[in-house]
Design an enzyme around this catalytic site. Structure first.
Site, mmCIF file in Angstrom:
data_model
loop_
_atom_site.group_PDB
_atom_site.id
_atom_site.type_symbol
_atom_site.label_atom_id
_atom_site.label_comp_id
_atom_site.label_asym_id
_atom_site.label_seq_id
_atom_site.Cartn_x
_atom_site.Cartn_y
_atom_site.Cartn_z
ATOM 1 N N CYS A 1 1.654 -33.895 -11.429
ATOM 2 C CA CYS A 1 1.078 -34.200 -10.125
ATOM 3 C C CYS A 1 -0.066 -35.199 -10.329
ATOM 4 C CB CYS A 1 0.573 -32.931 -9.438
ATOM 5 S SG CYS A 1 -0.863 -32.195 -10.252
ATOM 6 N N HIS B 1 -1.759 -27.171 -18.487
ATOM 7 C CA HIS B 1 -0.850 -26.144 -19.025
ATOM 8 C C HIS B 1 0.421 -26.813 -19.539
ATOM 9 C CE1 HIS B 1 -3.356 -22.943 -17.741
ATOM 10 N NE2 HIS B 1 -3.084 -23.019 -16.458
ATOM 11 N N CYS C 1 -9.208 -32.101 -10.654
ATOM 12 C CA CYS C 1 -8.347 -32.649 -9.597
ATOM 13 C C CYS C 1 -9.161 -32.802 -8.315
ATOM 14 C CB CYS C 1 -7.177 -31.703 -9.367
ATOM 15 S SG CYS C 1 -6.190 -32.112 -7.901
ATOM 16 N N HIS D 1 -6.260 -17.202 -13.213
ATOM 17 C CA HIS D 1 -6.001 -18.630 -13.400
ATOM 18 C C HIS D 1 -7.327 -19.383 -13.469
ATOM 19 C CE1 HIS D 1 -4.538 -22.705 -12.653
ATOM 20 N NE2 HIS D 1 -3.326 -22.263 -12.940
ATOM 21 N N GLU E 1 -8.215 -22.217 -12.433
ATOM 22 C CA GLU E 1 -8.599 -22.869 -11.179
ATOM 23 C C GLU E 1 -9.331 -21.890 -10.261
ATOM 24 O OE1 GLU E 1 -6.554 -24.618 -7.157
ATOM 25 O OE2 GLU E 1 -5.524 -25.085 -9.035
#
Length: 200
Positions: free
Chosen positions: A29, A57, A114, A142, A144
């Site tokens: 992405c 990852h 990001c 996670h 994030e």
């Protein structure tokens, strides 16, 4: 040519050619591509290059970067023994506290978080200050999510991470509580909608 056997397994006829097409959207992405490109560009400077956690990852990419001298840092403590260099914050982002601590060791800091994740950091920080309880939908383990939690941890109004329907149904807040709901950027949109409806 491909035949289906009785047990639904695919069987290839000998001598036939199988054509594989790659989807236009295959690959990294935007945020991940940006982070990875940032590391490869920094390698060219011949400095010490570190990433705070694996940049993404993807074991192959992380291994390739390691072969080029990039060192993955897993804790602030490691910085005490490392020579000065550049620390790149991975695409998942980090908490406000970690970002501030990284800056205190004299390394150059390059934030490759990001932009979509950064937008969530800003939203939870502003809305928690504005008196809203923050609900984060996603996997609590996670990186994030751990980073997002760290941008609202000073909130006097609280933060809750919801992973599934059971978590949403067991949420117990006063009816008048003002909410800000955000989600992990990779979280399934339909599941997100379903959880928001339960919370509402």
């Amino acid at each position: 040519m491909i035949e289906k056997e009785a047990n639904n397994n695919l069987k290839y006829k000998e001598g036939c050619i199988l054509k594989v097409s790659i989807a236009k959207s295959a690959g990294f992405c935007f945020g991940v591509r940006r982070a990875v490109d940032t590391v490869y560009k920094k390698i060219e400077s011949n400095e010490n290059v570190y990433t705070y956690g694996p940049i993404i990852h993807n074991d192959e990419v992380v291994a390739d970067l390691a072969s080029k001298g990039v060192h993955v840092i897993h804790s602030i403590e490691e910085l005490k023994t490392l020579p000065k260099g550049t620390i790149i914050i991975r695409s998942h982002g980090v908490s406000k506290k970690i970002q501030n601590e990284l800056s205190a060791y004299g390394h150059e800091i390059v934030d490759a978080t990001c932009p979509y994740v950064k937008k969530i950091h800003k939203a939870v920080m502003e809305n928690s200050r504005a008196g809203q309880h923050i609900i984060i939908i996603g996997n609590s383990k996670h990186p994030e999510i751990e980073g997002i939690v760290g941008w609202c941890e000073d909130s006097p109004y609280g933060v809750t991470v919801i992973e599934d329907i059971q978590d949403a149904e067991s949420l117990n807040l006063p009816l008048e509580t003002r909410l800000c709901i955000v989600a992990q950027t990779t979280y399934n949109y339909k599941k997100f909608q379903e959880l928001v409806e339960i919370i509402a």
